[in-house]
Design a protein around this motif. Structure first.
Motif, PDB file in Angstrom:
ATOM      1  N   TRP A 102      12.234  78.582  75.043  1.00 37.73           N
ATOM      2  CA  TRP A 102      11.700  78.584  73.677  1.00 37.73           C
ATOM      3  C   TRP A 102      12.693  78.041  72.648  1.00 37.73           C
ATOM      4  CZ3 TRP A 102      13.724  81.544  69.656  1.00 37.73           C
ATOM      5  CH2 TRP A 102      14.635  82.551  70.012  1.00 37.73           C
ATOM      6  N   ILE A 103      13.976  78.293  72.850  1.00 35.11           N
ATOM      7  CA  ILE A 103      14.971  77.783  71.892  1.00 35.11           C
ATOM      8  C   ILE A 103      15.014  76.258  71.935  1.00 35.11           C
ATOM      9  CG2 ILE A 103      17.442  77.646  71.373  1.00 35.11           C
ATOM     10  CD1 ILE A 103      17.669  80.606  72.098  1.00 35.11           C
ATOM     11  N   GLU A 104      14.966  75.691  73.134  1.00 31.91           N
ATOM     12  CA  GLU A 104      14.936  74.235  73.255  1.00 31.91           C
ATOM     13  C   GLU A 104      13.682  73.663  72.603  1.00 31.91           C
ATOM     14  OE1 GLU A 104      15.658  76.359  75.618  1.00 31.91           O
ATOM     15  OE2 GLU A 104      17.636  75.800  76.386  1.00 31.91           O
ATOM     16  N   GLN A 105      12.572  74.392  72.726  1.00 41.76           N
ATOM     17  CA  GLN A 105      11.325  73.946  72.098  1.00 41.76           C
ATOM     18  C   GLN A 105      11.437  73.960  70.572  1.00 41.76           C
ATOM     19  OE1 GLN A 105       7.506  75.397  73.682  1.00 41.76           O
ATOM     20  NE2 GLN A 105       8.659  76.419  75.302  1.00 41.76           N
ATOM     21  N   VAL A 106      12.055  74.994  70.040  1.00 40.23           N
ATOM     22  CA  VAL A 106      12.257  75.058  68.588  1.00 40.23           C
ATOM     23  C   VAL A 106      13.052  73.839  68.116  1.00 40.23           C
ATOM     24  CG1 VAL A 106      13.408  76.293  66.712  1.00 40.23           C
ATOM     25  CG2 VAL A 106      12.107  77.578  68.417  1.00 40.23           C
ATOM     26  N   CYS A 107      14.157  73.598  68.772  1.00 40.79           N
ATOM     27  CA  CYS A 107      15.035  72.495  68.358  1.00 40.79           C
ATOM     28  C   CYS A 107      14.353  71.137  68.493  1.00 40.79           C
ATOM     29  CB  CYS A 107      16.323  72.511  69.174  1.00 40.79           C
ATOM     30  SG  CYS A 107      17.405  73.933  68.820  1.00 40.79           S
ATOM     31  N   LEU A 122      19.543  81.246  69.155  1.00 41.73           N
ATOM     32  CA  LEU A 122      18.778  80.251  68.405  1.00 41.73           C
ATOM     33  C   LEU A 122      19.655  79.561  67.367  1.00 41.73           C
ATOM     34  CD1 LEU A 122      16.179  78.865  67.401  1.00 41.73           C
ATOM     35  CD2 LEU A 122      15.754  80.906  65.995  1.00 41.73           C
ATOM     36  N   LEU A 123      20.428  80.333  66.617  1.00 42.77           N
ATOM     37  CA  LEU A 123      21.261  79.757  65.559  1.00 42.77           C
ATOM     38  C   LEU A 123      22.358  78.862  66.122  1.00 42.77           C
ATOM     39  CD1 LEU A 123      21.342  82.901  63.315  1.00 42.77           C
ATOM     40  CD2 LEU A 123      20.393  80.672  62.690  1.00 42.77           C
ATOM     41  N   ARG A 124      22.912  79.255  67.250  1.00 47.42           N
ATOM     42  CA  ARG A 124      23.938  78.427  67.891  1.00 47.42           C
ATOM     43  C   ARG A 124      23.359  77.056  68.252  1.00 47.42           C
ATOM     44  NH1 ARG A 124      24.410  81.018  72.396  1.00 47.42           N
ATOM     45  NH2 ARG A 124      25.809  82.604  71.606  1.00 47.42           N
ATOM     46  N   ALA A 125      22.165  77.062  68.830  1.00 47.18           N
ATOM     47  CA  ALA A 125      21.525  75.813  69.236  1.00 47.18           C
ATOM     48  C   ALA A 125      21.113  74.976  68.029  1.00 47.18           C
ATOM     49  CB  ALA A 125      20.310  76.113  70.116  1.00 47.18           C
ATOM     50  N   LEU A 126      20.579  75.629  67.000  1.00 44.67           N
ATOM     51  CA  LEU A 126      20.175  74.903  65.790  1.00 44.67           C
ATOM     52  C   LEU A 126      21.358  74.179  65.168  1.00 44.67           C
ATOM     53  CD1 LEU A 126      17.772  77.306  63.836  1.00 44.67           C
ATOM     54  CD2 LEU A 126      17.206  75.061  64.784  1.00 44.67           C
ATOM     55  N   ALA A 127      22.473  74.899  65.035  1.00 48.83           N
ATOM     56  CA  ALA A 127      23.651  74.307  64.402  1.00 48.83           C
ATOM     57  C   ALA A 127      24.253  73.195  65.257  1.00 48.83           C
ATOM     58  CB  ALA A 127      24.690  75.386  64.127  1.00 48.83           C
TER      59      ALA A 127
END
Length: 289
Positions: free
Chosen positions: A196-201, A241-246
């Motif tokens: 899901w985190i990869e999908q968000v990004c 999530l925040l780590r991946a977003l940044a």
């Protein structure tokens, strides 16, 4: 209690220059159920000196980037529209000065003027929202500027957004989601889809404004909010999530809203302060001493 004037207290002065601005927006004109969000910004600032400024994950002192804390304004007796005008002007001024704005709410309504300020500088802005609620009502209690309408107002501005942690919404809001073809990251989806985190990004195209309604977190770690919904994001999920977003996108501003201090839950203010500090560490990871 003696209020602390700076985020991280005396250690905020470790940075020789200021690159990050902590702004407070203690607006609470449309809160639901449990009140107290107007006390949130000061409570977060007061808890922050308990943090270790040497980040245990990043192994860096993010504070040395320079953090300036602006005075907490008094919105008592001020119309919500005027408070929002002041918030927008304050965020715009920080952006014009090259600062990274961190807004402490107050109710979620404060996100709209902050995003408007960022949108003027970043027209391709994308908002990432952590929240228990969709906040897509056209109006709530006859108020189109209610905290429950924030994302509806952003949609009207043409701002794309991604919603994460959702687990509470009205029938009408869900109908709008279906009509628009949106795919929020409901908690049941997060539990079911490991990537899901990869999908968000993957669905973000431009710079990111991050808004965190603290009720998006599980009430086991965030009980101090007006509407604590069961089964929210864990600490690990949130910072993952925040780590991946940044890492994948440029985060240009953020807020934490709907924090409402509760007796016996003082740890929650510390949790919000650490979430902010960790996020700043991710945003400036390559630059932190």
């Amino acid at each position: 209690m003696t209020h602390i004037s700076q985020f991280l207290g005396e250690e905020a002065d470790l940075g020789p220059e200021k690159r990050i601005a902590i702004l407070s927006a203690p607006l609470a004109s449309s809160v639901s159920w449990l009140g107290g969000t107007e006390l949130g910004p000061q409570a977060i600032i007061d808890a922050s000196p308990a943090l270790e400024v040497f980040d245990d994950e990043l192994l860096a002192e993010t504070v040395r980037l320079g953090i300036a804390t602006r005075p907490v304004p008094d919105f008592t007796g001020l119309a919500a529209a005027e408070a929002c005008r002041r918030i927008q002007a304050g965020v715009a001024a920080e952006l014009a000065g090259g600062m990274f704005p961190v807004l402490l709410g107050g109710e979620h309504t404060v996100t709209v003027p902050a995003v408007k300020a960022c949108l003027a500088k970043y027209p391709d802005l994308h908002v990432v929202q952590i929240d228990a609620h969709l906040d897509l009502r056209d109006q709530y209690d006859d108020n189109p500027d209610s905290h429950a309408c924030v994302m509806r107002r952003l949609d009207e501005l043409g701002v794309p957004f991604t919603q994460v942690g959702i687990r509470s919404f009205s029938k009408e809001e869900y109908a709008l989601v279906q009509a628009k073809g949106w795919r929020p990251f409901f908690m049941h989806r997060i539990h079911a889809e490991a990537d899901w985190i990869e999908q968000v990004c993957a669905e973000i195209k431009g710079p990111v404004y991050f808004t965190c309604d603290v009720d998006g977190l599980d009430p086991a770690i965030m009980p101090a909010t007006g509407t604590p919904e069961p089964d929210g994001l864990s600490w690990r999920q949130t910072i993952g999530l925040l780590r991946a977003l940044a890492a994948k996108h440029r985060i240009v501003g953020m807020d934490c809203v709907e924090f409402s201090p509760r007796p016996g839950a003082e740890h929650a203010a510390f949790t919000v302060a650490k979430l902010i500090y960790r996020t700043l560490g991710y945003v400036f990871q390559s630059k932190a001493p």
